[in-house]
Design a protein around this motif. Sequence first.
Motif, PDB file in Angstrom:
ATOM      1  N   VAL A  19       0.836  -1.201   0.000  1.00 36.66           N
ATOM      2  CA  VAL A  19       0.000   0.000   0.000  1.00 36.66           C
ATOM      3  C   VAL A  19       0.870   1.250   0.000  1.00 36.66           C
ATOM      4  CG1 VAL A  19      -1.589   1.374   1.402  1.00 36.66           C
ATOM      5  CG2 VAL A  19      -2.028  -1.047   1.047  1.00 36.66           C
ATOM      6  N   TYR A  20       1.891   1.260   0.842  1.00 39.33           N
ATOM      7  CA  TYR A  20       2.791   2.414   0.926  1.00 39.33           C
ATOM      8  C   TYR A  20       3.495   2.645  -0.418  1.00 39.33           C
ATOM      9  CZ  TYR A  20       6.642   5.428   2.365  1.00 39.33           C
ATOM     10  OH  TYR A  20       7.546   6.454   2.457  1.00 39.33           O
ATOM     11  N   ILE A  21       3.994   1.567  -1.018  1.00 35.21           N
ATOM     12  CA  ILE A  21       4.679   1.689  -2.309  1.00 35.21           C
ATOM     13  C   ILE A  21       3.741   2.234  -3.374  1.00 35.21           C
ATOM     14  CG2 ILE A  21       5.764   0.388  -4.184  1.00 35.21           C
ATOM     15  CD1 ILE A  21       6.917  -1.487  -2.054  1.00 35.21           C
ATOM     16  N   ALA A  22       2.505   1.716  -3.413  1.00 36.03           N
ATOM     17  CA  ALA A  22       1.531   2.178  -4.411  1.00 36.03           C
ATOM     18  C   ALA A  22       1.207   3.654  -4.240  1.00 36.03           C
ATOM     19  CB  ALA A  22       0.255   1.349  -4.313  1.00 36.03           C
ATOM     20  N   GLU A  23       1.176   4.127  -2.987  1.00 34.58           N
ATOM     21  CA  GLU A  23       0.798   5.512  -2.720  1.00 34.58           C
ATOM     22  C   GLU A  23       1.926   6.504  -2.970  1.00 34.58           C
ATOM     23  OE1 GLU A  23      -0.947   5.860   1.139  1.00 34.58           O
ATOM     24  OE2 GLU A  23      -2.822   4.887   0.527  1.00 34.58           O
ATOM     25  N   LEU A 266      -0.245  -6.017  -5.252  1.00 32.11           N
ATOM     26  CA  LEU A 266      -0.149  -4.743  -5.971  1.00 32.11           C
ATOM     27  C   LEU A 266      -1.520  -4.248  -6.391  1.00 32.11           C
ATOM     28  CD1 LEU A 266       1.425  -2.511  -7.453  1.00 32.11           C
ATOM     29  CD2 LEU A 266       1.666  -4.095  -9.385  1.00 32.11           C
ATOM     30  N   ILE A 267      -2.325  -5.135  -7.001  1.00 27.68           N
ATOM     31  CA  ILE A 267      -3.654  -4.738  -7.486  1.00 27.68           C
ATOM     32  C   ILE A 267      -4.551  -4.331  -6.325  1.00 27.68           C
ATOM     33  CG2 ILE A 267      -5.758  -5.602  -8.594  1.00 27.68           C
ATOM     34  CD1 ILE A 267      -3.906  -7.319 -10.389  1.00 27.68           C
ATOM     35  N   MET A 268      -4.488  -5.072  -5.212  1.00 27.43           N
ATOM     36  CA  MET A 268      -5.302  -4.718  -4.057  1.00 27.43           C
ATOM     37  C   MET A 268      -4.952  -3.322  -3.553  1.00 27.43           C
ATOM     38  SD  MET A 268      -5.552  -6.491  -0.302  1.00 27.43           S
ATOM     39  CE  MET A 268      -3.896  -5.935   0.083  1.00 27.43           C
ATOM     40  N   SER A 269      -3.656  -3.000  -3.498  1.00 28.19           N
ATOM     41  CA  SER A 269      -3.232  -1.688  -3.000  1.00 28.19           C
ATOM     42  C   SER A 269      -3.660  -0.569  -3.949  1.00 28.19           C
ATOM     43  CB  SER A 269      -1.716  -1.664  -2.818  1.00 28.19           C
ATOM     44  OG  SER A 269      -1.034  -1.761  -4.050  1.00 28.19           O
TER      45      SER A 269
END
Length: 345
Positions: A19-23, A266-269
């Motif tokens: 989540v942090y990486i995606a954001e 990745l997709i969930m985040s």
Amino acid sequence: MGRILEGFGVGIFSYTVPVYIAEIAPQNLRGALGSVNQLSVTIGIMLAYLLGLFVQWRILAGLGTLPALILIPALFFIPESPRWLAKMGMTEEFESSLQVLRGFDADISVEVNEIKRAVASSTRRSIVRMAELKQKRYYLPLTIGIGLLILQQLSGVNAVIFYASTIFESAGISSSNAATLGIGAIQVLATCVTLWLVDKSGRRILLIISTSGMTVSLLVVAASFYLKDMVSADSGIYSILGIFAVVGVVAMIISYSLGVGALPWLIMSEILPPNIKGLAGSIATLSNWFFCWVVTMTANLLLTWSTGGTFTIYMVISAFAVAFAAIWVPETKGRTLEEIQRSFR
């Protein structure tokens, strides 16, 4: 107590890291940077296999504290997620964090306005009523996220990894420890390929290719073990079938690493709405680890019952995962998180 604390830590990291990486990642690098997380996991598994050949498990457990000790002080130097700061109404901190992440010479005005619009159009309430979960923008991403993480485990990959030595011995491979180490190395290499492909080809197509490859590979393994039970152990065909079983297992690991390993997280985040990301992500993570436990606890019983039958079960689940990815999973490549959220409304 050690296992409880380690499980608590891994449970938090397995969700908050993607989540942090995606954001924080730019949209053109979000897939690659998100896949780095899974690459790190596979490197850790390979190192555990390698060190396990030379040291006792107590020493191996002690060595596992070293990365954690390095990470603790390092965490104080990473910026907070700009999107979280924006959601909390900390406008100045949000812009400062984003500027640090993009570079002090970068123009962040477009991204700042996009995030502000997304925050303004969404509710700041952290608790969503059960009745609201019936809305498409909530139930659809939640179903996709949880479904992918459950199917990731039910495909049986952890059963293969944890019981690789037993499976290779059943296939007639004497040097099972070396073969297990080889699986760890193959995972790392295949995940590196995913790292390169995910922002080029897209998430959805990689997921379909990955699940399709797993289905075919598991079919080969299941058929090999079924046929082994029908021929004499002294025949040449028996040895050939053992080789086919090992090739199938290796192909399964490669297929898994190309998509199913990294992409569900990745997709969930990417798809979960900000105001249910904490609750929904926790449910999805709990589901993932619960089914990991179920698969791990049942794998030995199933392999004792029938090796071919075990891989047939995993094959059927992988085939269902192909259909799930093709029908339900959206393509998120090249889209901002805010654009992805709007597509579910």
